[in-house]
Design a protein around this motif. Structure first.
Motif, mmCIF file in Angstrom:
data_model
loop_
_atom_site.group_PDB
_atom_site.id
_atom_site.type_symbol
_atom_site.label_atom_id
_atom_site.label_comp_id
_atom_site.label_asym_id
_atom_site.label_seq_id
_atom_site.Cartn_x
_atom_site.Cartn_y
_atom_site.Cartn_z
ATOM 1 N N PRO A 1 61.998 -52.285 -2.445
ATOM 2 C CA PRO A 1 62.280 -51.255 -3.462
ATOM 3 C C PRO A 1 63.010 -50.065 -2.855
ATOM 4 O O PRO A 1 62.760 -49.678 -1.708
ATOM 5 C CB PRO A 1 60.883 -50.848 -3.952
ATOM 6 N N THR A 2 63.914 -49.473 -3.613
ATOM 7 C CA THR A 2 64.638 -48.311 -3.128
ATOM 8 C C THR A 2 63.699 -47.126 -2.929
ATOM 9 O O THR A 2 62.662 -47.012 -3.589
ATOM 10 C CB THR A 2 65.750 -47.890 -4.112
ATOM 11 N N TRP A 3 64.076 -46.275 -1.982
ATOM 12 C CA TRP A 3 63.326 -45.022 -1.784
ATOM 13 C C TRP A 3 63.941 -43.867 -2.572
ATOM 14 O O TRP A 3 63.436 -42.756 -2.537
ATOM 15 C CB TRP A 3 63.286 -44.677 -0.298
ATOM 16 N N TYR B 1 70.650 -45.279 -7.881
ATOM 17 C CA TYR B 1 72.076 -45.184 -8.176
ATOM 18 C C TYR B 1 72.525 -46.483 -8.827
ATOM 19 O O TYR B 1 72.397 -47.558 -8.247
ATOM 20 C CB TYR B 1 72.854 -44.927 -6.892
ATOM 21 N N ARG B 2 73.014 -46.404 -10.058
ATOM 22 C CA ARG B 2 73.496 -47.568 -10.793
ATOM 23 C C ARG B 2 72.455 -48.692 -10.751
ATOM 24 O O ARG B 2 71.309 -48.486 -11.134
ATOM 25 C CB ARG B 2 74.875 -47.981 -10.282
ATOM 26 N N GLU B 3 72.852 -49.876 -10.256
ATOM 27 C CA GLU B 3 71.919 -51.013 -10.257
ATOM 28 C C GLU B 3 71.082 -51.092 -8.984
ATOM 29 O O GLU B 3 70.377 -52.089 -8.754
ATOM 30 C CB GLU B 3 72.696 -52.333 -10.396
ATOM 31 N N CYS B 4 71.118 -50.055 -8.160
ATOM 32 C CA CYS B 4 70.513 -50.134 -6.829
ATOM 33 C C CYS B 4 69.020 -49.826 -6.853
ATOM 34 O O CYS B 4 68.535 -48.876 -6.223
ATOM 35 C CB CYS B 4 71.237 -49.182 -5.874
ATOM 36 N N THR B 5 68.275 -50.645 -7.558
ATOM 37 C CA THR B 5 66.822 -50.461 -7.642
ATOM 38 C C THR B 5 66.111 -50.994 -6.402
ATOM 39 O O THR B 5 64.953 -50.653 -6.158
ATOM 40 C CB THR B 5 66.266 -51.171 -8.881
ATOM 41 N N HIS C 1 71.703 -51.277 -0.083
ATOM 42 C CA HIS C 1 71.573 -51.119 -1.536
ATOM 43 C C HIS C 1 72.751 -51.770 -2.262
ATOM 44 O O HIS C 1 72.575 -52.427 -3.287
ATOM 45 C CB HIS C 1 71.516 -49.632 -1.908
ATOM 46 N N ALA C 2 73.958 -51.567 -1.734
ATOM 47 C CA ALA C 2 75.147 -52.124 -2.375
ATOM 48 C C ALA C 2 75.119 -53.647 -2.382
ATOM 49 O O ALA C 2 75.564 -54.287 -3.345
ATOM 50 C CB ALA C 2 76.400 -51.622 -1.670
ATOM 51 N N MET C 3 74.584 -54.244 -1.339
ATOM 52 C CA MET C 3 74.478 -55.700 -1.277
ATOM 53 C C MET C 3 73.594 -56.209 -2.420
ATOM 54 O O MET C 3 73.923 -57.192 -3.093
ATOM 55 C CB MET C 3 73.905 -56.133 0.065
ATOM 56 N N PHE C 4 72.473 -55.536 -2.642
ATOM 57 C CA PHE C 4 71.591 -55.931 -3.738
ATOM 58 C C PHE C 4 72.303 -55.804 -5.081
ATOM 59 O O PHE C 4 72.178 -56.668 -5.955
ATOM 60 C CB PHE C 4 70.317 -55.065 -3.742
ATOM 61 N N ALA C 5 73.054 -54.730 -5.249
ATOM 62 C CA ALA C 5 73.687 -54.460 -6.541
ATOM 63 C C ALA C 5 74.822 -55.425 -6.846
ATOM 64 O O ALA C 5 75.068 -55.743 -8.014
ATOM 65 C CB ALA C 5 74.204 -53.019 -6.574
ATOM 66 N N CYS C 6 75.522 -55.895 -5.829
ATOM 67 C CA CYS C 6 76.797 -56.586 -6.061
ATOM 68 C C CYS C 6 76.741 -58.110 -6.004
ATOM 69 O O CYS C 6 77.650 -58.772 -6.516
ATOM 70 C CB CYS C 6 77.836 -56.072 -5.065
#
Length: 224
Positions: free
Chosen positions: A145-147, A152-156, A192-197
């Motif tokens: 989980p994000t801290w 930011y956007r889809e970066c949960t 985070h970007a890897m998770f989102a994309c």
């Protein structure tokens, strides 16, 4: 299965607590661990060095891998490395590696590609056979989980990128993913970007990846 491990390294780093000698030794340990636990694998070392590497140690390391690419003189790569833009630097380094893999016939023989940071080592428990059922998929460690109080956007969540892998059929997909990630980098990091994309239907999560190593910035030991 014929796996390829590509190692992203900075034998002479621009940031972090480790000296050039330390980084050479860490990268040597990465290579030796792959040879030990996945002897059938080939290794592709990709390096960006800001300072002068230790030449005799660099030569020893290059001789121990199947392929070597030096991206130090790539202008944007150099700017990102000197500017300590870690996430952007790693994303571009991976893109340059995939471009080589995609356009070189020697790399057609591999069916799974592992990306591994040059400070990490495989350890007891790593089993390449665990990836037999991951055809057409990425494999990451379990999402975190994000801290960030407000994502930011889809970066949960985020995925650790110290080690991950993907089926060779996903090279074009991963190139698209990495290019898209530059829209996110800055507000968030690479993880985070890897998770989102990456499309979630393409991802399998493993509880353990059996890779260990120290963080460049703090020296903290991570067991993935």
């Amino acid at each position: 299965m014929k796996p390829l491990f590509f190692i992203t390294s900075a034998l002479s780093p621009s940031y972090g607590i480790f000296s050039a000698f330390d980084r050479h030794q860490q990268t040597k340990g990465t290579i030796e661990s792959i040879r030990k636990y996945v002897p059938e694998a080939d290794i592709f070392l990709v390096d960006v060095s800001v300072g002068e590497p230790i030449e005799h140690l660099k030569s020893e390391i290059i001789a121990s891998v199947n392929y070597f690419k030096d991206v130090t003189d790539h202008q944007l790569m150099k700017q990102l490395s000197v500017g300590q833009a870690k996430s952007q630097s790693e994303a571009l380094m991976t893109l340059l590696t995939l471009d080589t893999i995609k356009h070189n016939e020697n790399f057609k023989q591999y069916d799974r590609i592992f990306k591994m940071t040059g400070r990490m080592e495989l350890y007891e428990g790593f089993d390449i056979n665990a990836y037999e059922n991951a055809k057409g998929k990425y494999v990451f460690g379990t999402r975190i989980p994000t801290w960030m109080p407000t994502p930011y956007r889809e970066c949960t969540h985020l995925y650790n990128t110290r080690i991950y892998s993907f089926d060779a059929s996903l090279i074009d997909t991963h190139i698209e993913v990495l290019n898209k990630m530059f829209e996110y980098l800055g507000p968030v990091d690479l993880e985070h970007a890897m998770f989102a994309c990456i499309p979630p239907e393409l991802i399998i999560e493993f509880d353990k990846l059996y890779s260990k190593g120290q963080e460049a910035s703090t020296g903290k030991l991570n067991l993935d």
